[in-house]
Every structure is written in C-alpha cells, then in structure tokens.
Write an enzyme that holds these catalytic residues in place. Structure first.
Site, PDB file in Angstrom:
ATOM      1  N   ASP A   1       0.848  -1.172   0.000  1.00  0.00           N
ATOM      2  CA  ASP A   1       0.000   0.000   0.000  1.00  0.00           C
ATOM      3  C   ASP A   1       0.891   1.231   0.000  1.00  0.00           C
ATOM      4  O   ASP A   1       1.783   1.349   0.843  1.00  0.00           O
ATOM      5  CB  ASP A   1      -0.874  -0.027   1.262  1.00  0.00           C
ATOM      6  CG  ASP A   1      -1.796   1.185   1.344  1.00  0.00           C
ATOM      7  OD1 ASP A   1      -2.156   1.721   0.290  1.00  0.00           O
ATOM      8  OD2 ASP A   1      -2.125   1.580   2.471  1.00  0.00           O
TER       9      ASP A   1
ATOM     10  N   ASP B   1       0.600   5.340   0.004  1.00  0.00           N
ATOM     11  CA  ASP B   1      -0.407   6.344   0.241  1.00  0.00           C
ATOM     12  C   ASP B   1       0.229   7.728   0.305  1.00  0.00           C
ATOM     13  O   ASP B   1       1.243   7.908   0.974  1.00  0.00           O
ATOM     14  CB  ASP B   1      -1.078   6.024   1.577  1.00  0.00           C
ATOM     15  CG  ASP B   1      -2.485   6.551   1.612  1.00  0.00           C
ATOM     16  OD1 ASP B   1      -2.641   7.773   1.676  1.00  0.00           O
ATOM     17  OD2 ASP B   1      -3.422   5.730   1.551  1.00  0.00           O
TER      18      ASP B   1
ATOM     19  N   ASP C   1       3.422   1.111   3.272  1.00  0.00           N
ATOM     20  CA  ASP C   1       2.931   0.969   4.642  1.00  0.00           C
ATOM     21  C   ASP C   1       3.215  -0.467   5.086  1.00  0.00           C
ATOM     22  O   ASP C   1       2.572  -1.398   4.613  1.00  0.00           O
ATOM     23  CB  ASP C   1       1.423   1.267   4.679  1.00  0.00           C
ATOM     24  CG  ASP C   1       0.843   1.082   6.082  1.00  0.00           C
ATOM     25  OD1 ASP C   1       1.532   0.467   6.932  1.00  0.00           O
ATOM     26  OD2 ASP C   1      -0.284   1.527   6.314  1.00  0.00           O
TER      27      ASP C   1
END
Ligand code: SF4
Ligand SMILES: [Zn+2]
Ligand SMILES: [Zn+2]
Lengths: 342, 373
Positions: free
Chosen positions: B95, B97, B281
């Site tokens: 992930d 972000d 992450d």
C-alpha cells in the site's frame, strides 16, 4: 532418504534411526549396561552429554589410530544413540536442549567443511542433500556462494537478532540470497538443533537399564544445578512501553507498530485482553469493537490462532519506538527488562 | 451522514454497480477468498464466500455497499470465523499512500472538519470556531501528491523485478480510489510467508536497518575494495548511484566516507532510506488476514473507483477513476479547496448552494464537504 556411508553416519549420527540402527547391528540395549566390550560406547555417550551441559562440543576421534577405523565409527554412532537413551532415562528437558544444541554445532562444523570443499563435488552434494532432506531448502552452489531462494532465507533468518542477518544486509540477486558456506550452515543451525531435539523427544523412553543408574543420577544432579532461574527484581516497565502508555494517555496517536508492541508486551505479562483494551480508549480513532477484535487476534484467541510475541528491541529501534536507558543493556526484547539472571 | 445524502449515494452507487460490473475483477481462486462489505452508516459484514461473478453481482445489487473488500489470502473455509478458516497462502500486497509521503503541498489541500461543531477550516490542530481538537482531516490530493505516490510505486516495482525476479506481468498496480496505490504481487515465492517474514521484506524494500558493513564500511581498518561499485545490482548499486552520484566521483567519495568514520556512515544509511527506500505501509504488507478493497469497486471516501492502472506514468485518477454520471444535482457545498474531476474545475465553495454533476457531488459528499440540498 539418503544413502549414507559409515563415516557420514559418524558425522551426522542424527540421520540414523536410533533403535533400528542398534538392532540392525545386533546389539540389544540391555547389553550396553553389562557387556565390558560395549562399555567404551556408554562412557563416550556419558562424556558426550557432560560436555554438552558445559556448553562445549565434544570432539570425536574419527581418525583415532588405536582401534580399527570401523570400530571408532561404530562408537561414534553408538555413543550418540546411547546419549539419547540416557537423556530419556533422566527425563531432563534441559539435557535435551543442551545436547541437541551441542550436536547441532558439531554437525554444523562438518557441514560447513563439506560445503566449503570446492574440489570434492560428492561432499558438497551430500551436504546439499542433507540440507534439502532435513529442511526442504533447495540450495545451489555458484562459485564460492550458495544461493537460497529469498522466501526460504526469510523463513529461517527471522529469528536471528543480529542486524547482519536482516535481508537488507544480505546480497540479494534474482530472487535468491547469496551466502557463504559458513552462513548457509549458520542459517539452519536452529532447525538442526530443533530437528535433533525432536528426534530425542520422539524417541521412546526405555525402562531403566541395569548398569546405567549411576550415570543417570549424576546427569540429573548436573541438570538441577544448571537450570537457570530468572527473578524479577523490578516491576517497572521498560522505557519504550512507558512511552507508549504516556502517548496514549495524552490522547495522542500511537502508530500501529506502537500499539502492536504495547499489546503484545502486556499480553506476554499475563494481562488479559479486557484489561488492556481500555488503554487504547483515548486514541483519536478508538473503536471498542475493533480494538477488542485486534487484541484477541494478537492474543491468538481469534484469527489464525497464532500468538504474536512482543517485537525485539532491534525491531523497535527501527520503528523509532525504542527509548533505551542503561538498564536496557544486554536485553534483546522488552519483556526481559527488569529481570535478572541469577 | 444525513438520510438524504445516504439515499443519494446509495442510488448513485447502485447505478454504478449496475452499469460497470465489467470493471470489477473477481479475483482468481474466488471461492477461496474472504469477502466483506460495509454499508453507509453501518458496520462491517465479513466472512462471506462467493463462488463467481454472478454471486458477487447479486451481493452488490442486494446490499448496495459503500465499500467492498476481498482477502489477499486464500483459505479452505473463507466463510468460517477467523481461527477456523484454515489459511493457505496470501498474495503479497503493498500500500502506497500520499498521506505517508507527506509532501509540503499536503497542507494546502487538507481540510479539518470539526467533530463537535462541523466547522470546516484549514487549521490542522484545533477547530477555529470552538477550539475542539477532535478534527477529522480530509485531503483532496493534488497532482503533485499523486505523482509522488506513482514514483514510490515505480521504486517498489523496480525492487520487485530486479532483486526478487518477479515478472512484470505478476505485478498489478491499482489506484486505491482515494490517495494512493495498491500493488499486488501474484504467484511469487512469497505466497506462503507469514507476517514476520513479510515484515522483513518490507524492511528490505524500505531500506530499513542497513548496516555499514553491508556497504563495505568496517569499524576498524575499512577497505576501499569492499565498497560498492557503481554498476552493481540491488541495494549496493542503488547506494552507489545515490551516494557517489557519478562513476567518476566514486573514489573521492569513498575517501570521504572513510574519513568521516563508521557512525557517520551509519547516519548516511539511515538518511538514505527516505530517499531510496520505497515508502510502503509495512503494516499492510505484514497483515496476512486483511481484506482489501475489491478492484473495480467504489471507494466511499471519494466515490472514485479502485482501478487497474495499465500505464501508470500516464494514469490520471481524476480522469480515469471517475465513472459516475454527469446528471446535475444541487448540493450545499462547503469546500474551500478547488478540485479537478473529469477535466472540470470545481470550487472553492463557501457554504453555498451549487449545482454540480453527480460525480463531483459524490466526491464532496464522501469527503463530508457537501450535503444534498
Ligand atoms: S532497549 Fe528494548 S526495552 Fe529498552 S527501550 Fe529499547 S526497545 Fe524498549
Ligand atoms: Zn468546532
Ligand atoms: Zn499535494
């Protein structure tokens, strides 16, 4: 299964099926208690065990001149198997652990030598095959290095605490980790120990063998002296944990990794999920249901059933969660904080 | 959220699922995955198993979820409680972000909504009206932030391809529908790894925990010959490119590095992780029981679709992830920041009644910056 020759068995005696081996050779266990010709094997087994309790590695006499070579080889394997019998008779768990570790180290030395022998292909192949059969790892020799798939490397290395074992500190290429013979063997040391340990655990416990009583008693008393005990000298939490609690109490945001550390720490201290959950209620994104769900997951009461343990200091350092003080010296995990080995 | 806003979103989402079912990618090994969904203003329903497209379609039409999820893991019994599912393996997922990259520009397009009095302000710490610190932050990510996230995706895929030999075909990049990207890796040697091992992988990818020895620097008597070469593969090569800059400077820089000593070298490495490590992450990658937004489904934080990016460099989420219709709707908008969707500029709006296309209305309502008038 491997086809092993006599000196391979002497090097890696754990590859032999204990009871079967003795039976095949025509020696019932009871004979070892009384037959003077077999006494050297028993004494050797006892010695082998004693050395392991002292943290040493017993030196074999593979190239000893005084007896015929095959005789010495036999003693090597017998003494290993008899050591297992002795351990079973004492019923001491410490003995199992120490012996398994010492024997793993010993085998490790042989494996390392065999893997390092650039010229003797058969030795290398055998070592590679042993590693494959015992641990299911496919290793390939390329130049001076052994290549291990990254996933296999990770499965074996994550329990090591030294930073040099972190994947980032390894040479990674084409999905493989490149290791020297020494590191290759070091990588499976723990499994080697576990493997030998499980062999011992799975071996049946024979009835007491007449002639073994004294040795068994002596080993038991050695073990009793050995067993270390930890006492708690302070009920204080380590600085990392205190810090995390403070952050939460102030209603500030503690990163997920911090929550993970705190929860696993407190769980390992025997606190219950219900006792821990309220700590998180000041968090800006607190949600009781989710918190309980996650805690139960960590505690292993839900989810995969795996019980998560508190991350090492090393890991916490990389996550900026460590606030070490002098009392943190020599510990590798926060849960050891405030305990002293006596 | 208010009744009529929910009603509006539900109607719009329902229509989307009806019109665009082709965008939804049922994952391979469908029947081994755990599905879950959330409805507007209510909790999560998990532990659902689905056997095919049809069943998924039915679920979407019946429940009109605000969000739909699917596990990266495969289980024998995906619909049983967690500890009875019998975990088999899980795709490797990353992930990335914009939130975690935290660029300077972020504060220019982030708004705080006060949970006490609903005031909307650009103040980050406390409500400018009632001083409450219970703020909900809403970001309308700018191009800059999207590009920075893409850049991290590229760093990540490079590592996956070069160091781990993962074929490009097995790496799928999706726009998350809000502020970042999800990178899926299929069929890799990592499928069966547990959390601990995956966390070690994330450290590698993020360039965390490197020690000077790995890059040739020893505490005592450092040896120039062990320092990385400019053209080496993997991290040693990336280190060279970043630290030496050019091949010709290698020798001079090694002299400097040695002169500065071991702990300064360690500091250099620690600082490097920000520059050359991919900003993923780690908690997402570690979690082998998580359910992830289903590709092709709508993200209720924005009304945008989690879409597959065929060409990441050209990808524009505000054009390619917006699939809702253009029918005009009247809303009361309180959106002090301009945003751009489907090549149209919107805002700023200061508590005013405006008529905007559905896709823009949904975007603002999802961000809680507008309500149906
Ligand atoms: S050294 Fe370990 S116990 Fe001490 S503060 Fe750091 S993480 Fe905590
Ligand atoms: Zn307010
Ligand atoms: Zn921005």
């Amino acid at each position: 299964m491997l086809e092993l020759g006599a000196d391979e068995y002497a090097k890696y005696p754990f590859m032999a099926d204990a009871g079967q081996y003795l039976k095949d050779k025509g020696f019932p266990l009871v004979k070892f208690g009384t037959d003077p010709d077999l006494k050297p094997s028993v004494e050797k087994a006892f010695h082998r065990l004693k050395v392991s309790t002292e943290g040493g590695i017993y030196k074999s006499e593979l190239i000893d001149g005084q007896a015929s070579k095959s005789y010495v080889l036999e003693i090597e394997v017998f003494s290993f198997l008899l050591a297992i019998v002795l351990i079973k008779l004492t019923g001491m768990h410490t003995l199992t652990k120490r012996f398994a570790l010492a024997e793993a180290r010993r085998a490790e030395q042989h494996l390392e030598k065999d893997l390092g022998k650039a010229s003797e292909k058969s030795k290398i192949d055998l070592a590679i095959k042993i590693i494959h059969d015992l641990f299911g790892i496919e290793i390939i020799k390329r130049d001076d290095f052994f290549e291990i798939p990254v996933a296999d490397y990770l499965k074996h290395s994550t329990s090591f605490h030294e930073r040099e074992w972190k994947l980032i500190n390894r040479y990674v290429k084409d999905g493989k980790v490149l290791l020297t013979p020494e590191k290759t063997v070091r990588l499976i040391r723990k499994e080697l120990g576990t493997y030998i340990g499980s062999k011992i655990n799975n071996a049946p416990t024979p009835p007491m063998i007449p002639g073994f009583e004294n040795m068994v008693n002596e080993l038991i008393s050695i073990c009793k002296k050995l067993t270390p005990s930890y006492t708690t000298i302070t009920g204080e939490y380590p600085p990392c944990i205190k810090h995390a609690i403070e952050v939460l109490e102030k209603g500030e945001n503690l990163p997920h990794s911090g929550r993970f550390m705190l929860a696993t720490f407190l769980l390992s201290k025997g606190q219950s999920v219900e006792e821990i959950a309220p700590l998180f209620k000041n968090a800006p994104d607190y949600n009781q249901r989710i918190t309980l769900y996650q805690l139960n997951h960590l505690a292993g009461t839900s989810g995969s059933g795996t019980h998560y343990s508190c991350p090492s200091c090393e890991k916490l350092k990389t996550q900026n969660l460590c606030f070490a003080i002098p009392e943190c010296d020599n510990i590798i995990n926060p849960i050891q904080f405030g305990k002293k080995r006596i | 959220m208010q009744e009529n806003d929910i009603k509006f979103l539900e109607d719009t989402f329902k229509k989307y699922y009806f019109d665009h079912f082709d965008l939804i990618r049922v994952p391979n090994r469908t029947s081994e995955r755990e599905f879950g969904f959330q409805k507007f203003n209510s909790g999560m329903t998990r532990h659902i198993s689905i056997k095919d497209d049809k069943e998924l379609h039915l679920l979407l039409m019946k429940n009109i979820p605000s969000d739909v999820y699917c596990s990266n893991a495969c289980y024998s019994f995906p619909n049983l409680p967690m500890n009875e599912k019998d975990w088999k393996e899980a795709d490797l997922i990353f992930d990335i972000d914009a939130k975690d990259i935290n660029l300077e520009c972020r504060k220019n397009h982030t708004i705080s909504k006060c949970n006490e009095c609903n005031e909307i302000s650009t103040n980050m710490n406390s409500c400018s009206k009632c001083n409450s610190i219970k703020l909900e932050k809403k970001s309308l990510p700018c191009k800059n932030c999207i590009n920075a996230s893409k850049n991290e995706v590229l760093k990540l895929s490079n590592i996956l391809i070069e160091d781990f030999s993962i074929p490009q075909n097995d790496i799928h990049v999706y726009f998350s529908g809000n502020e970042g990207f999800h990178v899926y890796v299929y069929n890799s040697q990592f499928q069966q790894l547990g959390s601990k091992e995956r966390s070690e992988l994330t450290d590698y990818i993020m360039f965390h925990g490197a020690i000077p020895e790995t890059f040739g620097m020893k505490k005592i008597k450092p040896n120039r010959l062990t320092f990385p070469d400019f053209d080496e593969k993997g991290w040693r090569g990336r280190f060279s490119k970043e630290v030496y800059g050019a091949k010709s400077k290698r020798s001079k820089i090694i002299t400097e590095l040695i002169a500065n000593g071991y702990s300064s070298f360690q500091k250099t490495l620690d600082d490097l992780s920000d520059k050359i490590g991919a900003k993923i992450d780690p908690n997402v990658t570690m979690d082998i029981h998580r359910i992830f937004r289903l590709p092709g489904s709508l993200n209720s934080k924005s009304g945008l679709t989690k879409v597959f990016c065929t060409d990441l460099t050209k990808f524009d989420p505000y054009l390619e992830a917006s699939f809702l219709n253009e029918k005009l709707v009247e809303v009361i908008a309180n959106c002090p920041i301009r945003f751009n969707l489907k090549n149209t500029k919107f805002g700023p709006y200061f508590n005013e009644k405006v008529s905007v296309p559905t896709f823009a209305a949904v975007y603002m309502i999802c961000k809680k910056l507008a309500t149906i008038s």
